[in-house]
Design a protein around this motif. Structure first.
Motif, mmCIF file in Angstrom:
data_model
loop_
_atom_site.group_PDB
_atom_site.id
_atom_site.type_symbol
_atom_site.label_atom_id
_atom_site.label_comp_id
_atom_site.label_asym_id
_atom_site.label_seq_id
_atom_site.Cartn_x
_atom_site.Cartn_y
_atom_site.Cartn_z
ATOM 1 N N MET A 196 1.480 4.387 8.460
ATOM 2 C CA MET A 196 2.210 3.115 8.372
ATOM 3 C C MET A 196 2.112 2.350 9.678
ATOM 4 O O MET A 196 1.836 1.141 9.696
ATOM 5 N N TRP A 207 0.814 -1.206 0.000
ATOM 6 C CA TRP A 207 0.000 0.000 0.000
ATOM 7 C C TRP A 207 0.851 1.262 0.000
ATOM 8 O O TRP A 207 0.608 2.193 -0.779
ATOM 9 N N CYS A 208 1.837 1.303 0.875
ATOM 10 C CA CYS A 208 2.575 2.557 1.090
ATOM 11 C C CYS A 208 3.463 2.914 -0.082
ATOM 12 O O CYS A 208 3.691 4.107 -0.347
ATOM 13 N N MET A 244 2.238 10.092 7.031
ATOM 14 C CA MET A 244 2.465 8.756 6.474
ATOM 15 C C MET A 244 3.154 7.839 7.478
ATOM 16 O O MET A 244 2.906 6.633 7.496
#
Length: 321
Positions: A190, A106-107, A186
């Motif tokens: 995460m 995803w990241c 982010m």
């Protein structure tokens, strides 16, 4: 709006409401954002940061604006591509947190979108799981309503970013913060993907700073001299806490993942990596492409992705960073 049939309301907020809709002529399914505010001219519409930014930003990992419609009663509608879900809903549909490879999956895409966005001169300012939209194996950055130009000389509000993902310089009221607030957010996202709960769930601004200090440890002259000066100007004293071992909070995360989260959640914004630097972090060294959605059916249905599947998907497309 005559050519669109509204189907179901899929979201709402202070801005207005979002509907799933279908184009009556093409049968394309779209998302229609209906703004609460009235707009009396096209100049007003085109001056909106969301419109200005999305007229420029065209990337596979940024939600695409298809059309802006102003009705005779001065109502304004944005027509977007439709996404099936968001990252928060994906988390809520699972029984256990993501694996290392799934977080990477995803990241990596989000950082690619941020690398492009920041390179085009904009930063998001409100990254959170609800604003990361998912369809199949594809994730896109959505809701650019808080976006700003990086080189703007405007003083910036400290109330824009959702509190749990708000960088400490914003919590302290800094008015000329940078795109590095996206990188802090982010890091928090995460961590949440590994923990399935927010990393810094503050109840108010003071509690928010307490939560950050309790996890990271209080800032020092070595970790954030500018922050100590900023706090001093406000007569604010950081709570004196030692912090915790992040590995104990997210035992499924690899050392590389923990290292990247620590870097993203650096007290000093100047010490946080850019999106392009994050993409070159060892955590992403096995990533050479965005995972093709067509090979993610099992991940979408069962909410799981094995390492073997991830490696198979990764090898199918050789579009490098």
């Amino acid at each position: 709006m005559e050519k669109y049939q509204l189907l179901d309301e899929v979201g709402a907020g202070g801005f207005g409401r979002v509907w799933k809709a279908v184009n009556k002529h093409s049968s394309e399914v779209v998302a229609v954002k209906m703004l609460r505010e009235k707009f009396h001219s096209w100049e007003e519409c085109l001056s909106l940061e969301e419109v200005k930014s999305l007229r420029i930003l065209r990337h596979p990992n940024i939600l695409s604006l298809k059309e802006v419609i102003r009705e005779r009663d001065d109502s304004l509608f944005f027509v977007f591509e439709f996404m099936e879900s968001d990252l928060l809903q994906v988390m809520r549909s699972r029984a256990e947190p993501f694996s290392d490879s799934e977080v990477r999956y995803w990241c990596f895409q989000v950082f690619q979108g941020l690398h492009y966005m920041h390179g085009k001169g904009y930063f998001h300012r409100d990254l959170k799981p609800e604003n990361l939209l998912v369809s199949g194996g594809l994730i896109k950055i959505g809701d650019m309503g808080s976006a700003k130009e990086i080189n703007s000389n405007q003083l910036l509000t400290d109330c824009v970013t959702t509190r749990w993902y708000r960088a400490p310089e914003v919590v302290l009221g800094l008015e000329n913060y940078s795109f590095k607030v996206d990188m802090w957010a982010m890091g928090a996202i995460m961590a949440e993907l590994f923990m399935f709960k927010p990393l810094f769930p503050g109840r108010n601004l003071f509690d928010q700073m307490l939560k950050i200090c309790s996890v990271l440890g209080s800032p020092t002259p070595e970790s954030w001299l500018g922050g100590l000066a900023l706090a001093g100007g406000l007569n604010y004293q950081f709570p004196q806490l030692p912090g915790v071992n992040l590995s104990s909070m997210m035992p499924s995360a690899s050392w590389n993942a923990i290292g990247l989260i620590k870097s993203l959640c650096s007290w000093d914004p100047n010490k946080r990596p850019s999106a392009s630097e994050a993409l070159t972090h060892p955590f992403f060294h096995t990533c050479y492409n965005i995972i093709p959605p067509s090979l993610c059916v099992r991940a979408r249905v069962n909410n799981t992705t094995t390492r073997e599947e991830f490696e198979q998907i990764r090898s199918c497309n050789r579009n490098r960073i």
